[in-house]
Design a protein around this motif. Sequence first.
Motif, PDB file in Angstrom:
ATOM      1  N   PRO A  89       0.363  -1.130  -0.052  1.00 25.86           N
ATOM      2  CA  PRO A  89      -0.111   0.112  -0.027  1.00 25.86           C
ATOM      3  C   PRO A  89       1.546   1.318   0.610  1.00 25.86           C
ATOM      4  O   PRO A  89      -0.056   2.443  -0.085  1.00 25.86           O
ATOM      5  N   SER A  90       2.334   0.889   1.078  1.00 24.96           N
ATOM      6  CA  SER A  90       3.124   1.879   0.963  1.00 24.96           C
ATOM      7  C   SER A  90       3.492   2.707  -0.879  1.00 24.96           C
ATOM      8  O   SER A  90       4.175   3.750  -1.210  1.00 24.96           O
ATOM      9  N   ARG A  91       3.024   2.176  -2.281  1.00 26.18           N
ATOM     10  CA  ARG A  91       4.359   1.398  -2.707  1.00 26.18           C
ATOM     11  C   ARG A  91       3.427   2.815  -4.167  1.00 26.18           C
ATOM     12  O   ARG A  91       1.635   3.020  -3.524  1.00 26.18           O
ATOM     13  N   PRO A  92       4.029   3.778  -4.763  1.00 20.71           N
ATOM     14  CA  PRO A  92       3.463   4.920  -5.784  1.00 20.71           C
ATOM     15  C   PRO A  92       2.488   3.771  -6.487  1.00 20.71           C
ATOM     16  O   PRO A  92       2.374   3.115  -6.933  1.00 20.71           O
ATOM     17  N   GLU A  96      -4.478   3.151  -7.348  1.00 22.52           N
ATOM     18  CA  GLU A  96      -4.559   3.421  -8.516  1.00 22.52           C
ATOM     19  C   GLU A  96      -4.776   1.899  -9.162  1.00 22.52           C
ATOM     20  O   GLU A  96      -5.787   1.263  -9.699  1.00 22.52           O
ATOM     21  N   ARG A  97      -4.066   0.903  -9.007  1.00 19.44           N
ATOM     22  CA  ARG A  97      -3.629  -0.406  -9.483  1.00 19.44           C
ATOM     23  C   ARG A  97      -5.080  -1.578  -8.448  1.00 19.44           C
ATOM     24  O   ARG A  97      -5.569  -1.779  -9.334  1.00 19.44           O
ATOM     25  N   CYS A  98      -5.085  -1.368  -7.262  1.00 24.03           N
ATOM     26  CA  CYS A  98      -6.382  -1.574  -7.105  1.00 24.03           C
ATOM     27  C   CYS A  98      -7.966  -1.536  -7.122  1.00 24.03           C
ATOM     28  O   CYS A  98      -8.354  -2.597  -7.531  1.00 24.03           O
ATOM     29  N   ALA A  99      -7.375   0.246  -7.855  1.00 23.36           N
ATOM     30  CA  ALA A  99      -9.394   0.300  -7.729  1.00 23.36           C
ATOM     31  C   ALA A  99      -9.392   0.467  -9.422  1.00 23.36           C
ATOM     32  O   ALA A  99     -10.990   0.110  -9.519  1.00 23.36           O
ATOM     33  N   LEU A 100      -8.697  -0.073 -10.072  1.00 18.81           N
ATOM     34  CA  LEU A 100      -8.677  -0.276 -11.690  1.00 18.81           C
ATOM     35  C   LEU A 100      -8.864  -2.209 -11.599  1.00 18.81           C
ATOM     36  O   LEU A 100      -8.882  -2.773 -12.936  1.00 18.81           O
ATOM     37  N   ASP A 101      -8.555  -2.978 -10.170  1.00 16.75           N
ATOM     38  CA  ASP A 101      -8.731  -4.279 -10.828  1.00 16.75           C
ATOM     39  C   ASP A 101     -10.237  -5.033  -9.993  1.00 16.75           C
ATOM     40  O   ASP A 101     -10.429  -4.042  -9.122  1.00 16.75           O
TER      41      ASP A 101
END
Length: 168
Positions: A89-92, A96-101
């Motif tokens: 979760p701390s990675r840039p 977005e990666r989660c929200a788009l999956d």
Amino acid sequence: MEYRTSHFVFLFVIIFCCSGFSKFSYAQLLDPRQSVPGWTENCISCICEASSGCNETVGCIEGNYCGMFLIGEEYWRDADSPVLDGDDPSRPRAFERCALDPFCTSKAVNRYIQKFAQDCNRDRFVNCDDHVRLHYLGRTQCSIRINHLPYYQTFQNCMRQLTIESRG
């Protein structure tokens, strides 16, 4: 515009089957110890329909609201920042990666609703109507009137249609 259930059901199946989620089950998202009244597969499906038409390619709108449920980064954080397998979760751009999956964003919505469920419409019951308000308006403003908004009307049409189908 007429609501087309067969199209919605087909889209829902496509999203979870063809996106690598053939083993997806809504039950996987629910923690029986945190059961919330009215939080059902129909409820989350209709929130998705009202948010974006369950469009998994919607991307981010105005750079702030992303994915099928159009969640924002604060919402994601409030939902304990779920991430894709192997992500942090701390990675840039983890949000977005989660929200788009489809699976990860569904997990975020599930966590948010389970964590902040409340009687938003002040009818003394907690049910799906409260969850749709909570999702759209957030936990601090979910009592604001939304009956006139296209979002809420789409949600209501979806729930009516699914109720009719379950009886037939």
